[in-house]
Design a protein around this motif. Structure first.
Motif, short mmCIF file in Angstrom:
data_model
loop_
_atom_site.label_atom_id
_atom_site.label_comp_id
_atom_site.label_asym_id
_atom_site.label_seq_id
_atom_site.Cartn_x
_atom_site.Cartn_y
_atom_site.Cartn_z
N LEU A 128 0.83 -1.20 0.00
CA LEU A 128 0.00 0.00 0.00
C LEU A 128 0.87 1.26 0.00
O LEU A 128 0.62 2.19 -0.77
N ASP A 129 1.89 1.28 0.84
CA ASP A 129 2.78 2.45 0.93
C ASP A 129 3.40 2.79 -0.42
O ASP A 129 3.53 3.96 -0.77
N GLN A 130 3.78 1.77 -1.17
CA GLN A 130 4.39 2.00 -2.49
C GLN A 130 3.45 2.79 -3.39
O GLN A 130 3.86 3.75 -4.04
N TYR A 131 2.18 2.41 -3.39
CA TYR A 131 1.24 3.06 -4.31
C TYR A 131 0.68 4.37 -3.75
O TYR A 131 0.21 5.21 -4.52
N TYR A 132 0.76 4.58 -2.44
CA TYR A 132 0.51 5.92 -1.91
C TYR A 132 1.62 6.85 -2.37
O TYR A 132 1.36 7.98 -2.79
N ALA A 133 2.85 6.40 -2.31
CA ALA A 133 4.00 7.22 -2.73
C ALA A 133 3.91 7.58 -4.21
O ALA A 133 4.35 8.67 -4.61
N GLU A 134 3.32 6.70 -5.01
CA GLU A 134 3.16 6.95 -6.44
C GLU A 134 1.87 7.72 -6.76
O GLU A 134 1.52 7.90 -7.92
N LYS A 135 1.14 8.15 -5.72
CA LYS A 135 -0.10 8.91 -5.86
C LYS A 135 -1.19 8.15 -6.62
O LYS A 135 -1.99 8.73 -7.34
N LYS A 136 -1.21 6.83 -6.43
CA LYS A 136 -2.24 6.02 -7.06
C LYS A 136 -3.35 5.62 -6.09
O LYS A 136 -4.47 5.39 -6.50
N PHE A 137 -3.05 5.54 -4.81
CA PHE A 137 -4.06 5.21 -3.80
C PHE A 137 -4.44 6.47 -3.04
O PHE A 137 -3.58 7.24 -2.63
N ILE A 138 -5.75 6.66 -2.85
CA ILE A 138 -6.27 7.82 -2.12
C ILE A 138 -6.52 7.45 -0.66
O ILE A 138 -6.19 8.20 0.24
N PHE A 139 -7.16 6.32 -0.44
CA PHE A 139 -7.34 5.82 0.92
C PHE A 139 -7.49 4.32 0.89
O PHE A 139 -7.80 3.72 -0.15
N SER A 140 -7.27 3.72 2.05
CA SER A 140 -7.48 2.28 2.21
C SER A 140 -7.85 2.05 3.67
O SER A 140 -7.58 2.88 4.53
N GLY A 141 -8.50 0.93 3.91
CA GLY A 141 -8.85 0.61 5.29
C GLY A 141 -9.57 -0.72 5.40
O GLY A 141 -9.99 -1.30 4.40
N ARG A 142 -9.68 -1.15 6.65
CA ARG A 142 -10.35 -2.41 6.95
C ARG A 142 -11.86 -2.24 6.93
O ARG A 142 -12.38 -1.18 7.30
N LYS A 143 -12.54 -3.29 6.52
CA LYS A 143 -14.00 -3.32 6.65
C LYS A 143 -14.32 -3.61 8.12
O LYS A 143 -13.54 -4.21 8.84
N ASN A 144 -15.51 -3.18 8.53
CA ASN A 144 -15.98 -3.47 9.87
C ASN A 144 -17.36 -4.09 9.78
O ASN A 144 -18.29 -3.42 9.34
N PRO A 145 -17.51 -5.37 10.09
CA PRO A 145 -16.52 -6.25 10.73
C PRO A 145 -15.36 -6.57 9.78
O PRO A 145 -15.45 -6.37 8.57
N ARG A 146 -14.29 -7.09 10.34
CA ARG A 146 -13.04 -7.30 9.61
C ARG A 146 -13.13 -8.52 8.68
O ARG A 146 -12.62 -9.60 8.96
N THR A 147 -13.76 -8.28 7.55
CA THR A 147 -13.93 -9.33 6.53
C THR A 147 -13.11 -9.04 5.28
O THR A 147 -13.16 -9.79 4.32
N GLY A 148 -12.36 -7.94 5.31
CA GLY A 148 -11.57 -7.54 4.16
C GLY A 148 -11.22 -6.07 4.27
O GLY A 148 -11.12 -5.53 5.37
N GLY A 149 -11.04 -5.43 3.12
CA GLY A 149 -10.68 -4.02 3.11
C GLY A 149 -11.13 -3.35 1.84
O GLY A 149 -11.70 -3.99 0.94
N VAL A 150 -10.86 -2.05 1.76
CA VAL A 150 -11.25 -1.24 0.61
C VAL A 150 -10.09 -0.31 0.25
O VAL A 150 -9.40 0.19 1.15
N ILE A 151 -9.86 -0.12 -1.05
CA ILE A 151 -8.85 0.81 -1.54
C ILE A 151 -9.51 1.70 -2.59
O ILE A 151 -10.19 1.19 -3.49
N LEU A 152 -9.31 3.01 -2.49
CA LEU A 152 -9.76 3.94 -3.52
C LEU A 152 -8.53 4.29 -4.37
O LEU A 152 -7.51 4.73 -3.84
N VAL A 153 -8.65 4.08 -5.69
CA VAL A 153 -7.51 4.16 -6.60
C VAL A 153 -7.75 5.23 -7.66
O VAL A 153 -8.86 5.37 -8.17
N ARG A 154 -6.68 5.95 -8.00
CA ARG A 154 -6.74 6.97 -9.06
C ARG A 154 -5.52 6.84 -9.96
O ARG A 154 -4.59 6.09 -9.67
N ASN A 155 -5.53 7.58 -11.06
CA ASN A 155 -4.38 7.70 -11.97
C ASN A 155 -3.96 6.39 -12.63
O ASN A 155 -2.80 6.22 -12.98
N VAL A 156 -4.90 5.46 -12.79
CA VAL A 156 -4.59 4.22 -13.51
C VAL A 156 -5.80 3.80 -14.33
O VAL A 156 -6.93 4.18 -14.02
N ASN A 157 -5.56 3.00 -15.36
CA ASN A 157 -6.66 2.37 -16.08
C ASN A 157 -6.83 0.95 -15.53
O ASN A 157 -6.02 0.49 -14.71
#
Length: 101
Positions: A26-55
């Motif tokens: 995740l840190d790699q793609y935050y540094a490349e300005k491709k990820f806007i946010f990420s986080g765990r689902k509640n309850p903890r069944t997975g996670g979510v990532i918001l992505v930009r600047n890619v096809n």
């Protein structure tokens, strides 16, 4: 812009084995300005990532680098989103997308 929803398909003890590597991914793609946010689902069944600047093909290549993907920890559901209405605090992301940045 894409919403990536991860759903764990293994027990949390398996998830925890790869969490440090996943966070580095995740840190790699935050540094490349491709990820806007990420986080765990509640309850903890997975996670979510918001992505930009890619096809979609580039996003698929990125996700294949995730240790959760490589170790079959999670399934990935990808939804493309084109913002049409948004809060002014989100405008920098939405306008970047709409202007083709």
């Amino acid at each position: 812009m894409f919403i990536v929803s991860l759903t764990y398909k293994k027990d949390l003890t398996e998830v925890e084995k790869y969490i440090t590597q996943h966070l580095a991914f995740l840190d790699q793609y935050y540094a490349e300005k491709k990820f806007i946010f990420s986080g765990r689902k509640n309850p903890r069944t997975g996670g979510v990532i918001l992505v930009r600047n890619v096809n979609r093909p580039a996003l698929l290549d990125i996700l294949k680098q995730d240790p959760f993907y490589q170790n079959e920890i999670a399934d990935y559901d990808i939804t493309e989103v084109i913002p049409t209405k948004y809060d002014k605090d989100f405008a920098c992301f939405a306008e970047e997308l709409l202007n083709g940045a």
